[in-house]
Design an enzyme around this catalytic site. Structure first.
Site, PDB file in Angstrom:
ATOM      1  CG  ASP A  17      -1.658   4.268   9.124  1.00 36.66           C
ATOM      2  OD1 ASP A  17      -0.817   4.900   8.446  1.00 36.66           O
ATOM      3  OD2 ASP A  17      -2.351   3.347   8.640  1.00 36.66           O
ATOM      4  N   GLY A  49      -1.854  -4.190   1.305  1.00 37.82           N
ATOM      5  CA  GLY A  49      -1.917  -5.340   2.192  1.00 37.82           C
ATOM      6  C   GLY A  49      -1.088  -6.527   1.783  1.00 37.82           C
ATOM      7  CG  ASN A  86       1.699  -5.498   4.633  1.00 38.94           C
ATOM      8  OD1 ASN A  86       1.291  -4.950   5.654  1.00 38.94           O
ATOM      9  ND2 ASN A  86       1.486  -4.994   3.423  1.00 38.94           N
ATOM     10  CB  SER A 116      -0.933   0.007   1.216  1.00 36.42           C
ATOM     11  OG  SER A 116      -0.196  -0.107   2.420  1.00 36.42           O
ATOM     12  CG  HIS A 126      -1.079   3.538   4.874  1.00 36.97           C
ATOM     13  ND1 HIS A 126      -1.456   2.859   6.022  1.00 36.97           N
ATOM     14  CD2 HIS A 126      -0.823   2.593   3.934  1.00 36.97           C
ATOM     15  CE1 HIS A 126      -1.458   1.561   5.770  1.00 36.97           C
ATOM     16  NE2 HIS A 126      -1.072   1.374   4.509  1.00 36.97           N
TER      17      HIS A 126
END
Length: 283
Positions: free
Chosen positions: A228, A70, A102, A34, A231
């Site tokens: 957050d 993701g 991730n 992402s 991002h």
């Protein structure tokens, strides 16, 4: 585009294309998560890959952003996303691979496996598991990167392993950042595949992005990590894209020669300067 940088066309561009004919542009394929993907982490964020086209004339190179939110190197492999990109790769193209955010999840116990975490280790370690009711032999991060790169190389492309972008380095109140293990793994994978002589390059994108975020300061960076610490809002995504371009220009890959911006026009108070190791080592 939120970040405005001077552009300078290069008269040498047509001679640098590796396509047999210069009548059509090459494609720069992006594989990532992402932080690179269209729409970023959603909710108004954006991935840096969406701004990379601004550094390349469309007559020379077209950016195809196949990053997907993701995903990890493992899930990108399992879902056939690397294979899908490879199906459209042509000789002379470039592929940028950047994961890490991730990839750190636990494979064991299987009940905790989210299908993204890689097997721990830097070599050929494997972690047999069951995910989504199917047996899966989970590989290490370098193994996934090398397998993908070998697929793209077989199609006539060249590959750049890019290190993951920083999580908000100002989150604690003071600037704090250091390369994570995935940065090391990407450099290791590039070396083990033969480096530039084999068409494999490495860009320490995380370090260049962290340098820019240090220079921008806490207020600007915090504002642009709005939802957050991972991002970015569009302005910072643009800066992160430009930091990748600076890494290209300071390194040795032929893709850097296709950038419209001269290195001297990219370096400055927003992005900083070439990182010494990147400027001197054949990466």
């Amino acid at each position: 585009m939120a970040l405005s940088l001077p552009l300078a066309a290069s008269s040498a561009l047509p001679t640098l294309l590796s396509r047999q004919t210069t009548s059509s542009p090459i494609t720069i394929h992006l594989c990532g998560d992402s932080t690179m993907a269209p729409g970023g982490g959603h909710n108004g964020t954006e991935g840096w890959g969406q701004y990379l086209q601004y550094s390349f004339s469309p007559s020379v190179a077209i950016v195809n952003n196949s990053a997907f939110a993701g995903r990890s190197a493992r899930s990108f492999t399992r879902e056939g996303r690397f294979a899908n990109v490879a199906s459209s790769v042509r000789e002379g193209d470039w592929v940028v691979i950047e994961f890490g955010h991730n990839d750190g999840g636990a494979v064991y116990p299987a009940s905790s496996d989210n299908g993204r975490g890689d097997c721990p280790g830097a070599g050929n370690e494997t972690c047999p598991t069951v995910y989504a009711n199917a047996t899966e032999i989970v590989q290490t991060y370098p193994t996934y990167l090398k397998a993908a790169a070998q697929l793209f190389i077989s199609k006539g492309a060249k590959v750049i392993f890019s290190t993951p972008t920083p999580s908000n380095p100002w989150e604690s109140g003071n600037f704090s950042w250091s390369p994570d293990r995935f940065a090391y793994y990407s450099s290791l994978a590039a070396t083990e595949l033969g480096g530039p002589s084999a068409g494999i390059f490495h860009v320490p994108h995380g370090e260049y992005a962290a340098q820019a975020e240090h220079l921008l300061g806490k207020s600007v960076v915090d504002t642009n990590f709005r939802i957050d610490h991972t991002h970015t809002d569009p302005y910072l995504a643009d800066v992160v894209a430009q930091s990748f371009v600076l890494g290209l220009k300071c390194g040795t890959s032929g893709l850097g020669s296709l950038v419209m911006n001269a290195t001297a026009r990219i370096e400055g108070k927003v992005l900083g300067t070439c990182i010494l190791a990147n400027a001197t080592l054949p990466i």
